[in-house]
Motif scaffolding. Structure first.
Motif, PDB file in Angstrom:
ATOM      1  N   THR A 116      -0.385  -0.269   9.877  1.00 25.46           N
ATOM      2  CA  THR A 116      -0.586  -1.800   9.882  1.00 25.46           C
ATOM      3  C   THR A 116      -0.056  -2.465   8.672  1.00 25.46           C
ATOM      4  O   THR A 116      -0.316  -1.693   7.613  1.00 25.46           O
TER       5      THR A 116
ATOM      6  N   GLU B 234      -0.388  -6.732  11.452  1.00 24.56           N
ATOM      7  CA  GLU B 234       0.017  -5.985  13.109  1.00 24.56           C
ATOM      8  C   GLU B 234       0.268  -4.673  13.038  1.00 24.56           C
ATOM      9  O   GLU B 234       0.353  -3.970  11.681  1.00 24.56           O
TER      10      GLU B 234
ATOM     11  N   ASP C 177       3.516  -8.316  18.074  1.00 28.34           N
ATOM     12  CA  ASP C 177       2.634  -9.196  17.462  1.00 28.34           C
ATOM     13  C   ASP C 177       1.498  -9.292  18.630  1.00 28.34           C
ATOM     14  O   ASP C 177       1.396 -10.246  19.294  1.00 28.34           O
TER      15      ASP C 177
ATOM     16  N   ALA D 235      -4.393  -8.974  13.945  1.00 23.45           N
ATOM     17  CA  ALA D 235      -4.751  -8.156  15.123  1.00 23.45           C
ATOM     18  C   ALA D 235      -5.832  -7.032  14.998  1.00 23.45           C
ATOM     19  O   ALA D 235      -6.534  -6.652  15.681  1.00 23.45           O
TER      20      ALA D 235
END
Length: 910
Positions: A735, A744, A760, A768
């Protein structure tokens, strides 16, 4: 389906259709009931937050099955119950920062999806409602420090409710809440522009009728500020710093401003001189006066009736009570130099507090603001012992009607009206005995909610007191004490399950039982509960005295004492050339960290590097699952180390155990902090900061020429912060944030062209991946992970094959409503075993096969919606071992026997 005879396709599809039926053989059974009660330990209990609202008391309490959630009571056991499980299942919503305005209760809570955000509870409502996702996505804004301030803008008097909150673009800054039928929130002022946080605190009205506060500005200096306004409706247009306090990198304002009449008091901490200063001002630099200097200053307490401010000051062995009228001449010491005042509260025109007596220990005092009037009020504990727990052991508060002082310590609750005769113990028999009061929360009148921990329990049970001894009653049993082992499976080895837990008669923290059941429990010893894999035919663990090796029996457990190992997971030990390598230090010096080699014997366990000294640690010793400090491919082992004139950088250990610097990424004595090293087939990927492009994802083939940054994900000097790097096949998922799209999912195969963002998931600048670790788990050809998607907001578990099209919810979230996924593991056969709450059966174990939930016989361990809260999942072959609570036998060991997916997909395709 290439190269397969087409006439076989119908039969293959039939096999696929049989999958749910075959998986119906998944069976959950109890593995062992290790403790039939009572518990040697307890988990759960009351939290540190409570509020009286809507004629009831709302408080935070935790149980092992529901986590820390909102409870409610009217002071009777019958009507004490959970009010809202905002984060369904074992996860905690952790309500905090209770604030009442406009008849409604506002607070922060985390539902496990949107982070800790703002909620509202209206009178008579059956449940709170979510208000605002201030920090969009799963990251938290943690709204706190609500304060309503009435101040002047030009000639107009206005009132605003301020609070602090975090949003990714601005950091933790100043916000405004406007209450009403449709409440709103808005950013009031980005005091420290950009994503850095000013962390505003201590909102107060100044004598100039401006809003004052403390906040961090440039260079992390906490200054005293006044907000500037040009409009009665618009946010603050700027801020003005008060220069009289000469704040700088070594002189910082402590958190709070406090105003009494025209005077605003604050404490400046001076690191250079190791002291603190109490200042007063009347809203201007010219009015600022330093009242007192001491080693430390605290407990600043106002008394409106006396129009005086009390505080404590400590210098060396002198710890005195002081009072001030806001002038230097009017700042005087009260009582002895060894008074050690604590638990200060104003009660009418007196200050009530606890202090040390010459012969009776800590007792209850009172002060009218004069030396002669600062006296012992009452000896609460006869003899020399005094109040149990000292200055930090007592809990104090002022009653809701401001007419009584409440003091709790040990198993005693006292109420005082400020007189000797009116100071009485009201504990009652309900809380008498060994234990201690952990919290006193005034509710209405002189009534209070108490948190009392019996015996050695770390958490408190709720009690209610109505101002008399006879009125103290217990409200319920929050702590798990019905016979819980709280067992945590650790490893399966030699046909035995190794676990930790609380078992009557145990002599060790780590134990084992035969997998077949019916055999005797064996105590293995006291060592870490994180296995590091099987080496030389034995299971290794990290122990305080060395490497604990075991065959899972007591007789077969021994310790290699030649080293203090830093092994907290299987990734921390690497086998090559017939030896095991790991990070460690001599038993006599934890600073002299090196890479060690071992053949599993005492004599064969020796250091192979010589970088550290007895005073300087020059090998990175952090290593645990999810953060790897060393990795290997081919004949190279890579680790993070340092040597003369070079900070922590990437080093290699060749096949002959010779150490060399791979690359000085940052250059000179500064460190790139090369860490989280993950090996692919012929290279390693890791994160590092070269001092120019921030912390980004890097690759190395073991040579200087083969070491480079793969991608500047967050362009320029800002960092993308690569995290949770996880290998799948010959590629790594991780990430990161590019500064515009939030945190993300990314992927790399160790090449520049093969490093990219996968998808995304949460559109726009929000993340996220939130406050919790994303916990990426690899499966054949894909990974699973927890995240939040703006396109699929109901999904709790995702999968990805490394493409945008192949990144999706791991199940049909439209038809299956699940709470946050607490734990998940991927079995060797590709099945995903996880825990999540569902309205019909609470938090239980789930098995996911090809995007569909499989049937699990006996899976509703705690029947009905309560949930058994499974945790500590350990997969061995086709069996999952875990802890769960069926509501009858307590929190014990259970097992799930998985059906064999290979008998269904015998063709080798899905």
């Amino acid at each position: 389906m290439m190269n397969r005879p087409w006439h076989l396709v119908p039969s293959m599809l039939c096999l696929l259709a049989l999958a749910p039926a075959a998986w119906a053989q998944n069976v959950v059974t109890q593995f062992a009931d290790l403790n039939t009660g009572p518990n040697p330990e307890a988990q759960g209990g009351m939290g540190a937050a409570a509020v009286f609202f809507d004629n009831r008391t709302f408080f935070v309490a935790a149980t092992n099955e529901t986590g820390a959630e909102l409870w409610v009571t009217d002071g009777s056991a019958l009507n004490t119950r959970p009010f809202a499980d905002l984060c369904p299942g074992r996860c905690s919503s952790s309500p905090q920062s209770f604030y009442i305005e406009g008849g409604d209760l506002y607070f922060a809570a985390d539902d496990g999806v949107r982070g800790s955000e703002l909620w509202r509870l209206s009178p008579g409502a059956a449940a709170p409602v979510f208000l605002f996702d201030i920090n969009p996505g799963p990251a938290s804004s943690v709204p706190a420090r609500f304060e309503r301030i009435t101040f002047r803008i030009n000639t107009t008097v206005v009132s605003r409710t301020f609070f602090s909150a975090t949003r990714a673009a601005e950091g933790r800054e100043l916000w405004r809440l406007t209450v009403g039928t449709a409440p709103t929130v808005a950013l009031e002022r980005d005091i420290l522009p950009g994503p850095q946080s000013s962390e505003p605190l201590g909102f107060a009205i100044l004598n100039t009728l401006q809003t004052g506060l403390t906040a961090r500005t440039a260079n992390s200096i906490r200054e005293v500020l006044a907000l500037d306004y040009t409009s009665t409706t618009a946010p603050a247009s700027g801020q003005t710093a008060f220069t009289a306090f000469t704040t700088n990198g070594q002189r910082r304002a402590q958190d709070e401003l406090q105003t009494l009449g025209p005077n605003t008091y604050l404490v400046i901490r001076d690191s250079t001189n190791s002291n603190a200063e109490l200042w007063v001002m009347q809203g201007t630099n010219a009015s600022a006066i330093k009242l007192r200097t001491a080693g430390s200053i605290g407990a600043v307490t106002f008394n409106v009736a006396l129009f005086r401010t009390f505080f404590s000051a400590r210098t060396g062995s002198s710890h005195q009570l002081f009072v001030t009228d806001g002038s230097v001449g009017g700042t005087t010491a009260l009582g002895s130099t060894a008074l050690d005042p604590a638990n200060l509260h104003s009660l009418g025109n007196r200050l009530v507090f606890t202090g040390l007596t010459p012969s009776s220990g800590r007792e209850l005092f009172i002060s009218d603001g004069t030396g002669a009037g600062t006296v012992l009020l009452k000896e609460l504990v006869p003899g020399t012992g005094g109040i149990d727990g000292g200055s930090s052991g007592a809990r104090s508060a002022i009653s809701a009607n401001n007419q009584r002082y409440l003091l709790g310590f040990a198993d005693q609750l006292w109420i005082s009206d400020g007189s000797n005769a009116g100071t009485i113990e009201v504990s009652g028999s309900a809380i008498q005995g060994t234990g201690r009061i952990l919290g006193v929360f005034p509710t209405t009148g002189v009534e209070s909610l108490l948190s009392f921990a019996a015996g050695t329990a770390s958490g408190g049970e709720p009690f209610y007191n109505r101002g008399t001894a006879a009125s103290t009653v217990g409200l319920g049993n929050l702590l798990s004490d019905v016979g819980d082992a709280f067992a945590a499976p650790v490893a399966v080895f030699n046909q035995r399950l190794i676990f930790t837990g609380f078992v009557p008669g145990q002599t060790a923290s780590v134990m084992s039982l035969p997998l077949t059941g019916g055999g005797a429990r064996e105590d293995l010893g006291d060592f870490t509960n994180a296995e590091s894999g099987v080496h030389f035919g034995r299971l290794w663990f990290r122990g305080s005295g060395g490497i604990v090796t075991t065959d899972a029996t007591s007789a077969g457990t021994s310790t290699i004492t030649a080293v203090r190992p830093e092994i907290r997971g299987p990734e921390c030990v690497i086998e090559r050339n017939g030896a095991a390598y790991f990070i460690g230090s001599p038993p006599s010096n934890s600073t002299d960290v090196e890479i060690y080699r071992s053949d599993g014997t005492q004599a064969g366990t020796v250091p192979v590097t010589d970088l550290s000294t007895t005073t300087d640690r020059n090998v990175q010793d952090f290593c645990f699952t999810g953060f790897r400090a060393l990795a290997a491919f081919g004949n190279r082992m890579m680790f993070s180390g340092s040597q003369a004139a070079v900070g922590f950088e990437l080093f290699t250990l060749d096949a002959a155990d010779q150490t060399s610097l791979v690359a000085d990424i940052r250059g000179g004595p500064s460190s790139s902090g090369s860490s989280n090293i993950v090996a692919l087939a012929d290279r390693v990927v890791f994160d590092a900061d070269d001092g120019v492009f921030g912390r980004e994802i890097w690759v190395s083939t073991g040579t200087g020429q083969g070491t480079q940054r793969l991608l500047d994900i967050n362009p320029g000097a800002a960092s993308s912060g690569p995290g949770d790097i996880t290998r799948e096949g010959n590629r790594a998922f991780f990430t990161a944030t590019d500064g515009a799209s939030g945190r993300e999912l990314y992927i790399t195969d160790g090449t520049v062209s093969g490093t990219r963002r996968v998808a995304d998931l949460f559109a726009g600048p929000a993340d996220a991946f939130g406050d919790y670790p994303p916990a990426i788990a690899a499966a054949p050809g894909k990974v699973y992970f927890r995240a939040t998607s703006s396109a699929e907001p109901a999904c709790r578990l995702f999968e990805s094959d490394g493409t945008a099209a192949g990144t999706r919810c791991a199940y049909n979230s439209a038809s299956l409503a699940l709470g946050p996924v607490q734990q998940f593991r991927v079995a060797d056969n590709g099945a995903v075993v996880f825990t999540a709450a569902r309205a019909s059966d609470g938090e239980e174990l789930r098995v996911l096969v090809n995007g569909a939930l499989a049937n699990v016989s006996g899976g509703d361990i705690a029947p009905g919606p309560s949930g058994s809260a499974p945790q500590g999942l350990k997969i061995a072959g086709n069996t999952v071992y875990f802890r769960a609570n069926d509501g009858a036998s307590g929190s014990e060991l259970w097992q799930l026997s998985l059906g064999d997916i290979n008998t269904v997909f015998s063709n080798g395709f899905e």
